[in-house]
Design a protein around this motif. Structure first.
Motif, PDB file in Angstrom:
ATOM      1  N   UNK A  64       0.827  -1.219   0.000  1.00 24.61           N
ATOM      2  CA  UNK A  64       0.000   0.000   0.000  1.00 24.61           C
ATOM      3  C   UNK A  64       0.852   1.256   0.000  1.00 24.61           C
ATOM      4  N   UNK A  65       1.988   1.206   0.714  1.00 21.43           N
ATOM      5  CA  UNK A  65       2.853   2.383   0.762  1.00 21.43           C
ATOM      6  C   UNK A  65       3.543   2.621  -0.572  1.00 21.43           C
ATOM      7  N   UNK A  66       3.902   1.543  -1.255  1.00 23.09           N
ATOM      8  CA  UNK A  66       4.451   1.705  -2.602  1.00 23.09           C
ATOM      9  C   UNK A  66       3.418   2.394  -3.507  1.00 23.09           C
ATOM     10  N   UNK A  67       2.150   1.996  -3.359  1.00 23.58           N
ATOM     11  CA  UNK A  67       1.105   2.617  -4.175  1.00 23.58           C
ATOM     12  C   UNK A  67       0.977   4.105  -3.840  1.00 23.58           C
TER      13      UNK A  67
ATOM     14  N   UNK B   3       4.369  -2.256  -5.912  1.00 26.35           N
ATOM     15  CA  UNK B   3       3.163  -2.604  -5.153  1.00 26.35           C
ATOM     16  C   UNK B   3       2.592  -3.924  -5.660  1.00 26.35           C
ATOM     17  N   UNK B   4       2.570  -4.067  -6.986  1.00 25.79           N
ATOM     18  CA  UNK B   4       2.083  -5.304  -7.616  1.00 25.79           C
ATOM     19  C   UNK B   4       2.917  -6.506  -7.154  1.00 25.79           C
ATOM     20  N   UNK B   5       4.256  -6.353  -7.154  1.00 22.87           N
ATOM     21  CA  UNK B   5       5.141  -7.454  -6.743  1.00 22.87           C
ATOM     22  C   UNK B   5       4.884  -7.867  -5.303  1.00 22.87           C
ATOM     23  N   UNK B   6       4.635  -6.885  -4.427  1.00 23.95           N
ATOM     24  CA  UNK B   6       4.348  -7.202  -3.024  1.00 23.95           C
ATOM     25  C   UNK B   6       3.023  -7.943  -2.882  1.00 23.95           C
ATOM     26  N   UNK B   7       2.011  -7.502  -3.653  1.00 20.96           N
ATOM     27  CA  UNK B   7       0.698  -8.148  -3.572  1.00 20.96           C
ATOM     28  C   UNK B   7       0.737  -9.568  -4.134  1.00 20.96           C
ATOM     29  N   UNK B   8       1.642  -9.820  -5.083  1.00 19.76           N
ATOM     30  CA  UNK B   8       1.781 -11.172  -5.622  1.00 19.76           C
ATOM     31  C   UNK B   8       2.134 -12.167  -4.522  1.00 19.76           C
ATOM     32  N   UNK B   9       2.890 -11.703  -3.517  1.00 18.17           N
ATOM     33  CA  UNK B   9       3.311 -12.590  -2.428  1.00 18.17           C
ATOM     34  C   UNK B   9       2.119 -13.048  -1.588  1.00 18.17           C
TER      35      UNK B   9
END
Length: 508
Positions: free
Chosen positions: A68-71, A93-99
């Protein structure tokens, strides 16, 4: 054309998927505020601040909401129209959400990336991302999301000039939005269909059909801005058809609505449209009044698109009036402004290329910072493990020492008991010796010494010389010496005779 609602729809989709679940804690960060206040021209400074903010995010982890902070950082770059940098952080942000495997969040990040690519002019890249989002929406059976994505795919194809594909996907969006009874979404998509058909010259009737549908929906929703924009669009259709009366009524209605909501751009557009109608009707004085009004508003809002069109109309107006000098003046302004716009576009293209190059450079720098953060976290983790092991070792040593102390105390207690038992045993032995001494009262007649009597008693008990020596704490030779003296005094030759003599003396 501005009235196509391209940015309205794209940004609506972006807002739905980009602004929700925003992270509040990062907003209190001094670095976040510095980035927010920093000029878009200070790219180097912005990148350094963003890198420091990333370090802060990873160091303190802010409750684990890193994606969320990356976004949020991406949104800051988006607001400064630095779309390439915004895309970089939306990708993070996308890469973090993939996890996490959260499809809704993954789709949200993908859509943000797609919008940034679209705004940067990378339409193929945007289309590719939109289709990925569409697949996720289908997998999660999110029909509302599917409708928005299909709408944006259609608009992107329209921007690419592929009108057939644009119509195809917008029609698919209509089907889903009709099923969901999404009136607002339907109004927007109908308006977009009208824009596309208006661009396809022979199909202005189809454009009018869809504009009217959008017009009715916006009217029912009391959406003044959009309602006025559609009236402007319909006015232009009637203007092309030569129905100046209807065109004038609709353009005036739009002007009044824009005036009621203080929309300067809307007023500039509707003024230009009214002026165009007056030019066609030959009313050059009223046309000039509205053109000047529109030009004044354009200067205030710095709208180059409308201003360029106004220069063309002013040139045409002065030609009609026979004012050659002004006609040439606006002809030159039109060409000069058009050339400057082309130069600006070229410069923007060069700047975008430079930005992309810097993005790649700073991507490496940011990755290096991330690597340093990772190493720092590993170092902290190693220290934590070392401290844990040290605590375990100290606890183990403490436990061992405690057990040793307990064991020592138990052994000490046991030794005390053994000593008491030993003392008791000695006491009993002494009592037995006294008993044995009194058992053989006639030994005194043999004139034996005290030590010889002790040895004789031991012999009577059947003990060997070694056992006697150990019992009386004397050497074996001393025992032999005493035995020899006993034999002489008792006048016997061996132990058996000595024992028999003792027994007979006892019986007597």
């Amino acid at each position: 054309m501005w009235n196509r609602f391209y940015f309205f729809v794209a940004f609506s989709f972006f807002s739905v998927f980009g602004f929700s679940n925003s992270a509040d804690s990062i907003h209190s960060s001094a670095l976040y505020k510095q980035i927010k206040d920093c000029s878009p021209d200070s790219i180097e400074k912005l990148i350094k601040l963003a890198g420091k903010l990333e370090t802060q995010i990873h160091t303190f982890n802010y409750s684990g909401n890193i994606a969320n902070y990356y976004r949020e950082i991406g949104m800051l770059f988006y607001q400064k129209s630095l779309y390439s940098y915004a895309e970089l952080y939306f990708q993070k942000s996308y890469n973090e959400h993939l996890k996490t495997g959260n499809n809704k969040e993954i789709a949200r990040s993908m859509s943000n990336i797609a919008v940034m690519r679209e705004l940067s002019g990378d339409y193929k890249g945007a289309i590719s991302k939109y289709f990925e989002v569409l697949d996720l929406m289908k997998a999660s059976e999110d029909e509302e999301g599917m409708g928005m994505v299909l709408n944006n795919i259609g608009l992107t194809y329209e921007e690419m000039g592929q009108h057939v594909k644009a119509l195809e996907y917008l029609q698919q969006a209509i089907v889903i939005k009709t099923k969901l009874n999404d009136i607002k979404g339907l109004a927007s998509t109908y308006n977009n269909l009208g824009v596309i058909y208006e661009e396809l010259a022979p199909y202005s009737d189809s454009a009018l059909f869809y504009y009217n549908k959008a017009y009715r929906f916006y009217d029912s929703l009391n959406m003044t801005m959009e309602y006025a924009q559609v009236q402007n669009n319909i006015a232009l259709i009637y203007l092309k058809h030569g129905d100046y009366e209807k065109a004038h009524v609709l353009a005036n209605n739009a002007f009044n609505l824009f005036d009621s909501i203080q929309s300067k751009r809307g007023l500039a557009l509707s003024s230009r449209n009214i002026a165009t109608i007056y030019i066609e009707l030959g009313n050059t004085n009223d046309a000039l009044t509205y053109l000047n009004k529109s030009l004044e508003l354009c200067n205030q809002i710095q709208d180059v698109e409308i201003r360029l069109d106004l220069y063309r109309l002013l040139q045409k107006l002065y030609i009609i009036k026979g004012d050659t000098e002004n006609a040439i003046h606006y002809f030159n302004k039109y060409n000069s402004f058009k050339d400057s716009l082309i130069n600006v576009q070229v410069q923007q293209s060069i700047a975008e290329s430079e930005i992309n190059h810097k993005v790649n450079e700073h991507r490496f720098e940011i990755e290096q910072l991330n690597l340093q953060n990772l190493l720092y976290k590993r170092k902290i983790k190693t220290r934590q493990i070392f401290l844990s092991l040290l605590i375990i070792v100290l606890l183990s040593v403490a436990i061992i020492l405690y057990m040793a102390i307990i064991n020592f105390r138990m052994r000490e207690k046991q030794m005390r008991l053994e000593i008491q038992n030993y003392i008791e045993t000695i006491r009993k032995i002494q009592q037995e010796k006294k008993l044995h001494k009194h058992t053989y009262p006639n030994l005194e007649e043999f004139n034996l010494t005290e030590q010889e009597e002790k040895v004789l008693i031991q012999i009577a008990q059947g003990k060997t010389n070694l056992q006697i020596a150990n019992e009386l704490y004397i050497s074996v030779n001393t025992v032999k010496f005493h035995v020899k003296n006993i034999y002489i005094k008792l006048d016997v030759k061996n132990r058996v005779q000595a024992i028999n003599l003792i027994d007979s003396a006892h019986q007597a």
